[in-house]
Design a protein around this motif. Structure first.
Motif, PDB file in Angstrom:
ATOM      1  N   LEU A 183       0.847  -1.191   0.000  1.00  0.00           N
ATOM      2  CA  LEU A 183       0.000   0.000   0.000  1.00  0.00           C
ATOM      3  C   LEU A 183       0.881   1.238   0.000  1.00  0.00           C
ATOM      4  CD1 LEU A 183      -2.889   1.230   0.285  1.00  0.00           C
ATOM      5  CD2 LEU A 183      -2.500   1.216   2.760  1.00  0.00           C
ATOM      6  N   VAL A 184       0.608   2.160  -0.939  1.00  0.00           N
ATOM      7  CA  VAL A 184       1.302   3.444  -0.998  1.00  0.00           C
ATOM      8  C   VAL A 184       0.263   4.550  -0.821  1.00  0.00           C
ATOM      9  CG1 VAL A 184       2.604   5.032  -2.464  1.00  0.00           C
ATOM     10  CG2 VAL A 184       3.130   2.582  -2.502  1.00  0.00           C
ATOM     11  N   VAL A 185       0.491   5.431   0.143  1.00  0.00           N
ATOM     12  CA  VAL A 185      -0.415   6.551   0.400  1.00  0.00           C
ATOM     13  C   VAL A 185       0.277   7.837  -0.037  1.00  0.00           C
ATOM     14  CG1 VAL A 185      -1.797   7.774   2.104  1.00  0.00           C
ATOM     15  CG2 VAL A 185      -1.411   5.307   2.362  1.00  0.00           C
ATOM     16  N   VAL A 186      -0.334   8.535  -0.993  1.00  0.00           N
ATOM     17  CA  VAL A 186       0.212   9.781  -1.520  1.00  0.00           C
ATOM     18  C   VAL A 186      -0.558  10.946  -0.908  1.00  0.00           C
ATOM     19  CG1 VAL A 186       0.637  11.132  -3.614  1.00  0.00           C
ATOM     20  CG2 VAL A 186       0.856   8.636  -3.671  1.00  0.00           C
ATOM     21  N   GLN A 187       0.141  11.976  -0.470  1.00  0.00           N
ATOM     22  CA  GLN A 187      -0.508  13.132   0.142  1.00  0.00           C
ATOM     23  C   GLN A 187      -1.382  13.854  -0.882  1.00  0.00           C
ATOM     24  OE1 GLN A 187      -0.503  14.173   3.446  1.00  0.00           O
ATOM     25  NE2 GLN A 187       0.390  12.143   3.666  1.00  0.00           N
ATOM     26  N   GLY A 188      -2.622  14.167  -0.469  1.00  0.00           N
ATOM     27  CA  GLY A 188      -3.514  14.937  -1.321  1.00  0.00           C
ATOM     28  C   GLY A 188      -4.871  14.298  -1.464  1.00  0.00           C
ATOM     29  N   GLY A 189      -5.694  14.942  -2.314  1.00  0.00           N
ATOM     30  CA  GLY A 189      -7.033  14.451  -2.601  1.00  0.00           C
ATOM     31  C   GLY A 189      -7.060  13.632  -3.882  1.00  0.00           C
ATOM     32  N   HIS A 190      -8.232  13.209  -4.254  1.00  0.00           N
ATOM     33  CA  HIS A 190      -8.401  12.296  -5.381  1.00  0.00           C
ATOM     34  C   HIS A 190      -7.755  12.812  -6.669  1.00  0.00           C
ATOM     35  CE1 HIS A 190     -10.522   8.899  -7.259  1.00  0.00           C
ATOM     36  NE2 HIS A 190     -10.720   9.694  -8.297  1.00  0.00           N
ATOM     37  N   PHE A 191      -8.029  14.041  -7.017  1.00  0.00           N
ATOM     38  CA  PHE A 191      -7.575  14.549  -8.308  1.00  0.00           C
ATOM     39  C   PHE A 191      -6.136  15.064  -8.279  1.00  0.00           C
ATOM     40  CE2 PHE A 191     -12.178  14.695  -8.308  1.00  0.00           C
ATOM     41  CZ  PHE A 191     -12.441  13.938  -9.453  1.00  0.00           C
ATOM     42  N   ASP A 192      -5.538  15.137  -7.074  1.00  0.00           N
ATOM     43  CA  ASP A 192      -4.144  15.545  -6.968  1.00  0.00           C
ATOM     44  C   ASP A 192      -3.195  14.507  -7.554  1.00  0.00           C
ATOM     45  OD1 ASP A 192      -4.722  17.971  -5.671  1.00  0.00           O
ATOM     46  OD2 ASP A 192      -4.871  16.955  -3.736  1.00  0.00           O
ATOM     47  N   LEU A 193      -3.639  13.249  -7.649  1.00  0.00           N
ATOM     48  CA  LEU A 193      -2.784  12.194  -8.181  1.00  0.00           C
ATOM     49  C   LEU A 193      -2.782  12.156  -9.706  1.00  0.00           C
ATOM     50  CD1 LEU A 193      -2.976  11.397  -5.183  1.00  0.00           C
ATOM     51  CD2 LEU A 193      -2.889   9.013  -5.922  1.00  0.00           C
ATOM     52  N   TYR A 194      -3.512  13.065 -10.347  1.00  0.00           N
ATOM     53  CA  TYR A 194      -3.587  13.079 -11.802  1.00  0.00           C
ATOM     54  C   TYR A 194      -2.708  14.141 -12.447  1.00  0.00           C
ATOM     55  CZ  TYR A 194      -7.608   9.983 -11.319  1.00  0.00           C
ATOM     56  OH  TYR A 194      -8.431   8.921 -11.029  1.00  0.00           O
ATOM     57  N   GLN A 195      -2.044  14.944 -11.649  1.00  0.00           N
ATOM     58  CA  GLN A 195      -1.240  16.021 -12.224  1.00  0.00           C
ATOM     59  C   GLN A 195      -0.195  16.493 -11.220  1.00  0.00           C
ATOM     60  OE1 GLN A 195      -4.428  18.612 -13.165  1.00  0.00           O
ATOM     61  NE2 GLN A 195      -5.085  18.844 -11.070  1.00  0.00           N
ATOM     62  N   GLY A 196       0.825  17.125 -11.739  1.00  0.00           N
ATOM     63  CA  GLY A 196       1.845  17.733 -10.891  1.00  0.00           C
ATOM     64  C   GLY A 196       2.591  16.744 -10.009  1.00  0.00           C
ATOM     65  N   PRO A 197       3.037  17.210  -8.822  1.00  0.00           N
ATOM     66  CA  PRO A 197       3.836  16.366  -7.927  1.00  0.00           C
ATOM     67  C   PRO A 197       3.106  15.093  -7.484  1.00  0.00           C
ATOM     68  CG  PRO A 197       3.918  18.661  -7.233  1.00  0.00           C
ATOM     69  CD  PRO A 197       2.872  18.571  -8.309  1.00  0.00           C
ATOM     70  N   GLY A 198       1.793  15.190  -7.273  1.00  0.00           N
ATOM     71  CA  GLY A 198       1.028  14.006  -6.870  1.00  0.00           C
ATOM     72  C   GLY A 198       1.085  12.919  -7.914  1.00  0.00           C
ATOM     73  N   PHE A 199       1.007  13.313  -9.180  1.00  0.00           N
ATOM     74  CA  PHE A 199       1.089  12.346 -10.284  1.00  0.00           C
ATOM     75  C   PHE A 199       2.451  11.653 -10.281  1.00  0.00           C
ATOM     76  CE2 PHE A 199       2.511  11.445 -14.618  1.00  0.00           C
ATOM     77  CZ  PHE A 199       1.542  10.531 -15.021  1.00  0.00           C
ATOM     78  N   GLU A 200       3.509  12.444 -10.166  1.00  0.00           N
ATOM     79  CA  GLU A 200       4.856  11.866 -10.179  1.00  0.00           C
ATOM     80  C   GLU A 200       5.056  10.917  -8.990  1.00  0.00           C
ATOM     81  OE1 GLU A 200       6.845  12.227 -12.661  1.00  0.00           O
ATOM     82  OE2 GLU A 200       5.566  13.709 -13.666  1.00  0.00           O
ATOM     83  N   THR A 201       4.531  11.298  -7.835  1.00  0.00           N
ATOM     84  CA  THR A 201       4.668  10.472  -6.638  1.00  0.00           C
ATOM     85  C   THR A 201       3.883   9.169  -6.779  1.00  0.00           C
ATOM     86  OG1 THR A 201       4.910  12.474  -5.311  1.00  0.00           O
ATOM     87  CG2 THR A 201       4.412  10.448  -4.122  1.00  0.00           C
ATOM     88  N   ALA A 202       2.735   9.214  -7.423  1.00  0.00           N
ATOM     89  CA  ALA A 202       1.902   8.023  -7.587  1.00  0.00           C
ATOM     90  C   ALA A 202       2.424   7.089  -8.670  1.00  0.00           C
ATOM     91  CB  ALA A 202       0.462   8.438  -7.905  1.00  0.00           C
ATOM     92  N   VAL A 203       2.986   7.650  -9.732  1.00  0.00           N
ATOM     93  CA  VAL A 203       3.430   6.841 -10.867  1.00  0.00           C
ATOM     94  C   VAL A 203       4.698   6.046 -10.554  1.00  0.00           C
ATOM     95  CG1 VAL A 203       4.436   7.008 -13.180  1.00  0.00           C
ATOM     96  CG2 VAL A 203       2.316   8.189 -12.666  1.00  0.00           C
ATOM     97  N   ALA A 204       5.611   6.636  -9.815  1.00  0.00           N
ATOM     98  CA  ALA A 204       6.904   5.985  -9.563  1.00  0.00           C
ATOM     99  C   ALA A 204       6.765   4.595  -8.932  1.00  0.00           C
ATOM    100  CB  ALA A 204       7.788   6.887  -8.703  1.00  0.00           C
TER     101      ALA A 204
END
Length: 198
Positions: free
Chosen positions: A165-186
């Protein structure tokens, strides 16, 4: 290469890949990002009885009209005032409308009544325990109200090993762009590299 099939999905398709990995053992590894944990429990049970009755009456009328006339009833996906839409969160309205302008100018803000009806009882995570021993990575947002974080954690706890399990800081749509996206994709890329070696 049938020995190296991996699946990835986010949000609603994050639930789809859980279902797929549970029942199709050609899948060798799965990454599920922010899957809706339990539609009835999280979205429909909290509705008032009046609103729920009204929704079911509308769905029944829409189904009867479609059978009689062929006309397909639709419902807004998002709305500016957070009412009368499939996704009632303001952040959903902003993301869908802004993204549509930039990436999908022909997108229509509508979902069919049949899709709404099927959504009510869609519980892909109920089969999460059947995924093992296929490796499972879940990537979720820390403050997700669209696919509630705590429900996702409960679902993950029911999965067998191997899992992560990986928990990325932010809300739902934060993982689709910017730093959240990079953190989730890696971690997703790393998971595929680890479990789908040549």
């Amino acid at each position: 290469d049938p020995s190296r099939i991996g699946v990835w999905g986010t949000s609603y398709s994050g639930a789809h890949v859980l279902h797929l990995a549970a029942f199709d053992k050609r899948v060798k590894t799965v990454v599920s990002q922010m899957p809706p944990p339990a539609n009835w429990e999280n979205y429909y049970a909290p509705m008032s009885q009046k609103d729920r009755d009204g929704m079911f009456a509308w769905l029944a009328d829409a189904r009867a009209e479609q059978y009689a006339t062929g006309k397909v009833a639709t419902f807004p996906v998002v709305s500016a005032d957070g009412k009368d839409a499939a996704l009632t969160w303001l952040e959903a309205y902003k993301w869908f409308t802004e993204t549509a302008k930039a990436r999908a100018p022909s997108w229509k803000n509508e979902i069919t009544a049949e899709s709404v009806e099927k959504d009510v009882f869609y519980e892909a995570v109920s089969h999460i325990h059947l995924i093992a021993p296929t490796p499972l990575l879940m990537v979720i947002a820390s403050d997700d109200v669209v696919t509630p974080t705590e429900g996702e954690k409960k679902a993950f706890a029911l999965a067998g090993e191997p899992k992560k399990l990986v928990v990325v800081q932010g809300g739902h749509f934060d993982l689709y762009q910017g730093p959240g996206f990079e953190t989730a994709v890696a971690p997703a890329v790393d998971w595929f590299k680890q479990h789908l070696k040549p």
